[in-house]
Write an enzyme that holds these catalytic residues in place. Sequence first.
Site, PDB file in Angstrom:
ATOM      1  N   CYS A  71       0.783  -1.237   0.000  1.00 52.89           N
ATOM      2  CA  CYS A  71       0.000   0.000   0.000  1.00 52.89           C
ATOM      3  C   CYS A  71       0.816   1.289   0.000  1.00 52.89           C
ATOM      4  CB  CYS A  71      -0.929   0.015   1.213  1.00 52.89           C
ATOM      5  SG  CYS A  71      -2.155  -1.309   1.236  1.00 52.89           S
ATOM      6  N   HIS A 127      -2.768   6.476   4.536  1.00 55.07           N
ATOM      7  CA  HIS A 127      -1.690   5.499   4.730  1.00 55.07           C
ATOM      8  C   HIS A 127      -0.322   6.013   4.290  1.00 55.07           C
ATOM      9  CE1 HIS A 127      -0.695   0.906   4.883  1.00 55.07           C
ATOM     10  NE2 HIS A 127      -0.204   1.609   5.903  1.00 55.07           N
TER      11      HIS A 127
END
Length: 498
Positions: A71, A127
């Site tokens: 990610c 994130h």
Amino acid sequence: MSNYTVIALILSVYGSLTIAASPRPHVIFILSDDQGYRDVGYHGSIFATPVLDSLAGEGVKLENYYVQPICTPTRSQLLTGRYQIRTGLQHGILMQNQPSCLPLDEVTIADKMKEAGYSTHMVGKWHLGLYEEGCLPTYRGFDTFLGYLTGGEDYYTHRKASGYDFRRNASVEWDYDGVYSTIVYAQEAVDIISDHDPDEPMFLYIPFQAPHTPYQVPSEYSDPYNGTINDMDRLLYAGMVACMDEAIGNITEALKANADMYNNTVIVFSSDNGGDGQGGNNWPLRGKKGSFFEGGIRAIGFVHSPLLNDDVRGSVSNELIHVSDWLPTIVEGIAGWNTNGTKPLDGVNQWDTIRNGSASARTEILYNIDPLSVQKGGGRNWNGYAFNVRISAAIRSGDMKLITGTKGTSGWDAPPDAGLTSTAGPTYTGNLVWLFNITADPKEEINLANIETAITIDLLDKLAVYEGEAVPVNYPASDPTNSNPKTNGNGGVWGPWA
């Protein structure tokens, strides 16, 4: 001067004035989370994705398109246009208790679009670090933000471990506690579009949480697959993708409803890495999320827009494109702005390739070099070269891809619902160097490292050059005491704590 020449000059000037007076295109970038390569209808998924299929089918499908295997690296390269060896994010994902984030001196795509006169909005998963206020989206170029900061959380309660994680801009947002996140994000995007002046350019980044774990979805989306999909993870995952597909349809309809913004919008869709091999799947590609095999990094991707050349609509592009290309493609190619002020980019402007079908300027991708991930063993015949093959790294040049530092045993995982048989990877024999011709062998079945030795050495030399350019890895130890939402002064909420 002939009459035809005069007419041509008038048309030329008129055309230029028309283009100059036209509003710059709106850009909507949609990012799915852990969606496997197979998990879209046009790649053979058993569950339906009618909106994605329709948008891709009327646009340009990117079938030689790559992201990063996890990610944070994908998101960092999307936002900066720079390889992770340039930003210190070579190792792993950023955890919520680490004092680290996307470096504050990096210029983001949102910074540049804002500079170009665009309103900039983000809806979804961040994130990219949260330990101090300057790390948050509204300090990185986004005018507005609704979503969460960590890497994953409950879809309904918006909680991760011991803390709540949901914000509007920099403030905690409690109004959506108990509401399914995909529905929240879709409605927010629809509201932003509906309230927007279509004559003012807009950049809207929508990194959905779905279909990342935990596998949760309203039953109305998974029920249609009862009896067809018997594996529970796969069943819930199918519902999660179906819900996201519907959400994207709602966003598209909002574009068409607001003075037909749709006709002046470019929609980009991308997955952030391969499926996790549990609910998501990448068949027939080898490997999964976290792997440098194709199943970890070859992504679903397409561009949909009425602004595409008629000749490319409904086409497939096999030109080499990487996630780092989106910053220059969007800022320079679509927005018509410049990348002045950014640090040196690894991405290239692919707008002409996508819009007109011209050849890609990209011939090489550095996937990563992670000096903190080192395999045991000697690497067999490849010791003594400039690059230490025990280090986890991968690079592609032309048709050839080299992977080092992995045991190479990842196999081919078939979806539980496909009636196919998974195949294990080869037994580890001590080899730490893998070379594949991706064009001829997209399933990565034939290791050519000891056959095409000149190519292997050339790519090892390239890795050594990139290694010499890399900044040190910034992956600090976690700080569970100060970051703890129960004691960090944020009232039980994940957020800045340094």
